[in-house]
Design a protein around this motif. Structure first.
Motif, PDB file in Angstrom:
ATOM      1  N   GLN A  99       1.427  -0.804  -0.285  1.00 17.67           N
ATOM      2  CA  GLN A  99      -0.158  -0.478  -0.013  1.00 17.67           C
ATOM      3  C   GLN A  99       0.581   0.764   0.307  1.00 17.67           C
ATOM      4  N   VAL A 100       1.833   1.634   0.884  1.00 17.12           N
ATOM      5  CA  VAL A 100       2.821   2.089   0.956  1.00 17.12           C
ATOM      6  C   VAL A 100       3.221   2.788   0.088  1.00 17.12           C
ATOM      7  N   HIS A 101       3.768   1.688  -1.062  1.00 22.15           N
ATOM      8  CA  HIS A 101       4.779   1.951  -2.641  1.00 22.15           C
ATOM      9  C   HIS A 101       3.458   2.269  -3.360  1.00 22.15           C
ATOM     10  N   LYS A 102       2.420   2.284  -3.548  1.00 24.37           N
ATOM     11  CA  LYS A 102       1.247   2.818  -4.411  1.00 24.37           C
ATOM     12  C   LYS A 102       0.996   4.153  -3.569  1.00 24.37           C
ATOM     13  N   LEU A 103       1.487   3.950  -2.980  1.00 27.11           N
ATOM     14  CA  LEU A 103       1.197   5.521  -1.964  1.00 27.11           C
ATOM     15  C   LEU A 103       2.156   6.681  -2.452  1.00 27.11           C
TER      16      LEU A 103
ATOM     17  N   GLY B 250      -3.561   6.697  -6.631  1.00 25.20           N
ATOM     18  CA  GLY B 250      -4.600   7.650  -7.238  1.00 25.20           C
ATOM     19  C   GLY B 250      -4.159   8.301  -6.391  1.00 25.20           C
ATOM     20  N   PRO B 251      -5.215   9.931  -6.221  1.00 22.48           N
ATOM     21  CA  PRO B 251      -4.388  11.244  -5.723  1.00 22.48           C
ATOM     22  C   PRO B 251      -5.421  11.618  -3.888  1.00 22.48           C
ATOM     23  N   ASN B 252      -5.574  10.428  -4.103  1.00 16.87           N
ATOM     24  CA  ASN B 252      -6.016  10.207  -2.262  1.00 16.87           C
ATOM     25  C   ASN B 252      -5.069   9.975  -1.857  1.00 16.87           C
ATOM     26  N   GLY B 253      -4.396   8.870  -2.367  1.00 11.83           N
ATOM     27  CA  GLY B 253      -3.712   8.405  -1.248  1.00 11.83           C
ATOM     28  C   GLY B 253      -4.651   6.603  -1.057  1.00 11.83           C
ATOM     29  N   GLY B 254      -3.739   6.368   0.262  1.00 12.91           N
ATOM     30  CA  GLY B 254      -4.386   4.656  -0.434  1.00 12.91           C
ATOM     31  C   GLY B 254      -5.309   3.953   1.042  1.00 12.91           C
ATOM     32  N   GLY B 255      -6.224   5.675   1.543  1.00 10.24           N
ATOM     33  CA  GLY B 255      -7.561   4.860   2.243  1.00 10.24           C
ATOM     34  C   GLY B 255      -7.101   4.973   3.476  1.00 10.24           C
TER      35      GLY B 255
ATOM     36  N   LYS C  69      -1.363   7.522   9.765  1.00 10.78           N
ATOM     37  CA  LYS C  69      -0.451   8.454   9.590  1.00 10.78           C
ATOM     38  C   LYS C  69       0.425   8.477   8.578  1.00 10.78           C
ATOM     39  N   LEU C  70       0.439   7.493   8.148  1.00 10.49           N
ATOM     40  CA  LEU C  70       1.422   6.804   6.467  1.00 10.49           C
ATOM     41  C   LEU C  70       1.470   7.930   5.297  1.00 10.49           C
ATOM     42  N   VAL C  71      -0.034   8.674   5.608  1.00 11.26           N
ATOM     43  CA  VAL C  71      -0.677   9.139   4.388  1.00 11.26           C
ATOM     44  C   VAL C  71      -0.107  11.063   4.270  1.00 11.26           C
ATOM     45  N   VAL C  72       1.156  10.944   5.249  1.00  9.16           N
ATOM     46  CA  VAL C  72       1.982  11.664   5.021  1.00  9.16           C
ATOM     47  C   VAL C  72       2.682  11.866   3.529  1.00  9.16           C
ATOM     48  N   LEU C  73       3.398  10.612   3.565  1.00  8.11           N
ATOM     49  CA  LEU C  73       4.587   9.681   2.679  1.00  8.11           C
ATOM     50  C   LEU C  73       3.535  10.353   1.696  1.00  8.11           C
TER      51      LEU C  73
ATOM     52  N   ARG D 182       5.233  11.956  -3.805  1.00  8.84           N
ATOM     53  CA  ARG D 182       4.751  11.044  -5.409  1.00  8.84           C
ATOM     54  C   ARG D 182       4.943  12.473  -6.495  1.00  8.84           C
ATOM     55  N   ASP D 183       4.832  14.176  -5.806  1.00  9.93           N
ATOM     56  CA  ASP D 183       5.620  14.288  -6.882  1.00  9.93           C
ATOM     57  C   ASP D 183       6.949  15.316  -7.125  1.00  9.93           C
ATOM     58  N   TYR D 184       7.525  14.281  -6.151  1.00  8.40           N
ATOM     59  CA  TYR D 184       9.009  14.277  -6.713  1.00  8.40           C
ATOM     60  C   TYR D 184      10.213  13.514  -6.432  1.00  8.40           C
ATOM     61  N   PRO D 185       9.613  12.918  -7.665  1.00  7.69           N
ATOM     62  CA  PRO D 185      10.308  11.390  -8.451  1.00  7.69           C
ATOM     63  C   PRO D 185      11.709  11.159  -8.449  1.00  7.69           C
ATOM     64  N   ILE D 186      12.477  11.676  -7.979  1.00  5.93           N
ATOM     65  CA  ILE D 186      13.574  11.874  -7.831  1.00  5.93           C
ATOM     66  C   ILE D 186      13.705  11.409  -6.072  1.00  5.93           C
ATOM     67  N   ARG D 187      12.801  11.469  -5.141  1.00  5.14           N
ATOM     68  CA  ARG D 187      12.734  10.985  -3.856  1.00  5.14           C
ATOM     69  C   ARG D 187      11.765   9.903  -3.510  1.00  5.14           C
ATOM     70  N   VAL D 188      11.320   9.998  -4.622  1.00  6.04           N
ATOM     71  CA  VAL D 188      10.435   8.044  -3.762  1.00  6.04           C
ATOM     72  C   VAL D 188      11.304   7.392  -3.718  1.00  6.04           C
ATOM     73  N   LYS D 189      12.214   7.054  -3.840  1.00  8.90           N
ATOM     74  CA  LYS D 189      13.509   5.941  -3.168  1.00  8.90           C
ATOM     75  C   LYS D 189      13.531   6.269  -1.577  1.00  8.90           C
ATOM     76  N   CYS D 190      13.760   7.873  -2.207  1.00  6.25           N
ATOM     77  CA  CYS D 190      14.387   8.146  -0.293  1.00  6.25           C
ATOM     78  C   CYS D 190      12.866   7.100   0.990  1.00  6.25           C
ATOM     79  N   ALA D 191      11.758   7.561   0.542  1.00 11.94           N
ATOM     80  CA  ALA D 191      10.483   7.031   1.213  1.00 11.94           C
ATOM     81  C   ALA D 191      10.763   5.120   1.060  1.00 11.94           C
ATOM     82  N   SER D 192      10.692   5.119   0.672  1.00  8.78           N
ATOM     83  CA  SER D 192      10.884   3.457   0.158  1.00  8.78           C
ATOM     84  C   SER D 192      12.109   2.236   0.539  1.00  8.78           C
TER      85      SER D 192
END
Lengths: 150, 420
Positions: free
Chosen positions: A92-96, A102-107, A112-116, A120-130
């Motif tokens: 779920q987090v990976h998809k988020l 989708g735009p509303n996150g993973g439900g 709290k994890l939705v803050v991550l 998604r608007d910073y493609p270079i930083r996705v790996k930092c989160a994952s």
């Protein structure tokens, strides 16, 4: 400024400055290391698995605000989960963070994890989160290899 | 570099360089990033290209694209002529004695690998030593480690001090009877330090040790004269010198190149081929197997012409002024530590902000339209020296201004606002 605040929300900054469950874990019986060769971020995830349940989870390492906050939030979310549910949460987090959910996150189950989602608007930083999450998966699988983002 | 060189840095540039006119030569500087004018201060990674270079490349493809040295037609003749003229321009750019000493390669990395495999590797015996410095780019570390693995040689490292200056007192002791080769950067890509290459080459030559100088960061900023430096090999990249990517130059002294075996085999580098025996072409063609990057070479020639058209003294004064101003202003930001404070520096201000990772700084600067570099700069040993995982690096080129430095500083204050 608003878009930067979407990424660096208060909750992220709070977990960056005061990471939860940070440090070694004496009772750990699983461990995995993650490394992002692009930026040098390192994270180690320590797990205490009790049968099928994550009894305790700690992390340590050095990284940017996003990877540190993601790891800290992850430990809070994973603690007490069954392995199967922890893996489901990873998905779920990976998809988020990649924007696949989708735009509303993973439900609501993400809490709290939705803050991550700001990542998604910073493609270079996705790996930092994952990175911490991939490392968690490796620890759950019992692998001893270092996980890298590349 | 701590003290500003000018008492009133906000006054109009006194370098005499018409920066506004120069900026008009670079089409990319007209664009905006997220609604803000682009501030491009990542020149140590790659420089932007003047219209003269872009036009030279596109004119080649539009009007006389052909395979050099292979054919009798008019197009081939024109392409070959332009390609070889570019070689002559590169020769004069670095002060080489002979065009044959200029080998076109993909870039500095390929140049170093070529020397490592064709010159150094055959000379190495187990226990021999290759000397490099602690401030090298990975591309001037890993090729030597490969040679060490292949031959049983040892890699030795000349350290640098807290300012980012090489500890020359240790040079004599590190140049041992087993030292077979020395490779070092002219200018450090992570620190901006200008190394005293002439002095180091003298010491190496006195010990009978050949020297390669990695000039990737020097060529865009300093006048390079390979004969004055006295080095045996010198390498630089087109794309860091306002030219295209995928083209670079290896300079080698003719008698050394002559004696070296080819690096790659293929077309162009041969004189005759039979299944029994192949004879190789003369230098530099012996090292240019396959169809070369003709457009790249022509573009590099145009970049060299472009630089030649700018008053060198005014350019140097301008670059010094921007660097001094940036060093002063960045140092004044609370919680900032500049890594690399050598007396002799060009172009680079590398720094860490207390409590904030370089990648977060980089992301915030990017949102402000400021393109700087955050990371280890392919120089992880330098990061280890300072005990940091990464730094933010502002690296300036001839078109940068003090107003752009101000934008960088605004961005750093934004970092403070967000991280508190």
């Amino acid at each position: 400024m608003s878009d930067l605040r979407d990424l660096y929300q208060e909750l992220i900054l709070d977990h960056t400055k005061r990471p939860r469950n940070f440090g070694q874990l004496a009772t750990a019986n699983r461990k995995a290391e993650g490394f992002n060769p692009l930026c040098g971020d390192r994270v180690t995830v320590h797990l205490e698995l009790d049968g099928d349940t994550v009894r305790e989870i700690h992390f340590e390492g050095s990284g940017c605000a996003i990877s540190t906050a993601s790891a800290s939030l992850m430990t809070e979310a994973i603690k007490g989960l069954r392995v199967e549910d922890a893996r489901a949460l990873f998905e779920q987090v990976h998809k988020l963070v990649t924007g696949a959910s989708g735009p509303n996150g993973g439900g609501p189950s993400l809490g709290k994890l939705v803050v991550l989602a700001g990542v998604r608007d910073y493609p270079i930083r996705v790996k930092c989160a994952s990175l911490p999450w991939h490392t968690l998966c490796a620890a759950l699988s019992g692998g001893d290899e270092t996980v890298t983002t590349e | 570099m701590k003290a500003p060189r000018r008492a009133h840095p906000r006054e109009r540039s006194s370098s005499g360089l018409d920066v506004a006119r120069i900026r008009k030569d670079f089409p990319i500087l007209e664009r905006t990033i997220r609604g803000k004018p682009l501030v491009y201060i990542n020149n140590a990674a790659t420089t932007q290209k003047p219209r003269a270079v872009i036009d030279a490349v596109s004119r080649y493809y539009a009007h006389y694209n052909s395979n050099v040295h292979r054919g009798l037609d008019e197009l081939t003749e024109q392409a070959t002529e332009a390609f070889e003229t570019a070689r002559a321009k590169a020769q004069s750019f670095i002060g080489a004695a002979d065009e044959r000493e200029v080998v076109f390669v993909r870039g500095t990395t390929e140049a170093i690998n070529l020397v490592a495999q064709s010159f150094v590797r055959p000379r190495m015996r187990e226990g021999d030593e290759i000397l490099i410095t602690e401030m090298e780019h990975h591309s001037n570390i890993v090729p030597w480690q490969l040679v060490c693995e292949q031959t049983g040689a040892r890699l030795r490292v000349l350290p640098f001090d807290e300012r980012g200056e090489l500890v020359l007192e240790q040079l004599d002791q590190l140049l041992t009877p087993r030292t077979r080769f020395l490779a070092l950067a002219h200018v450090s890509n992570a620190l901006g330090t200008v190394n005293p290459v002439g002095q180091i080459v003298d010491a190496a030559r006195a010990a009978g040790v050949p020297v390669l100088v990695d000039g990737a960061q020097a060529a865009p900023h300093l006048r390079v004269d390979v004969r004055e430096l006295g080095c045996d090999f010198y390498a630089f990249s087109g794309h860091k010198t306002y030219g295209p990517t995928g083209i670079g130059v290896l300079y080698g002294r003719a008698e050394l190149l002559d004696a070296m075996p080819p690096y790659h085999g293929g077309g162009e580098m041969i004189r005759s081929v039979t299944f029994e025996r192949t004879t190789y072409h003369d230098i530099p063609y012996k090292f240019e197997a396959g169809t070369p990057n003709t457009a790249g070479a022509i573009g590099l020639g145009a970049a060299i012409d472009y630089l030649a058209g700018i008053d060198a003294a005014a350019l140097q004064a301008h670059e010094e002024e921007v660097l001094a101003y940036a060093t002063e202003k960045v140092s004044e930001v609370p919680g900032v530590r500049v890594t690399g404070t050598a007396k002799e520096k060009v172009s680079i201000v590398s720094f860490v902000m207390e409590g904030v990772h370089a990648h977060d700084v980089g992301t915030i600067l990017d949102r402000e339209g400021v393109a700087a570099r955050a990371g280890h700069h392919c120089a992880q040993p330098v990061m280890q020296h300072f005990g940091v995982p990464a730094t933010t690096r502002a690296s300036f080129g001839l078109y940068n201004t003090r107003q752009e430095v101000d934008r960088l500083i605004e961005g750093l204050h934004r970092v403070h606002e967000i991280f508190g």
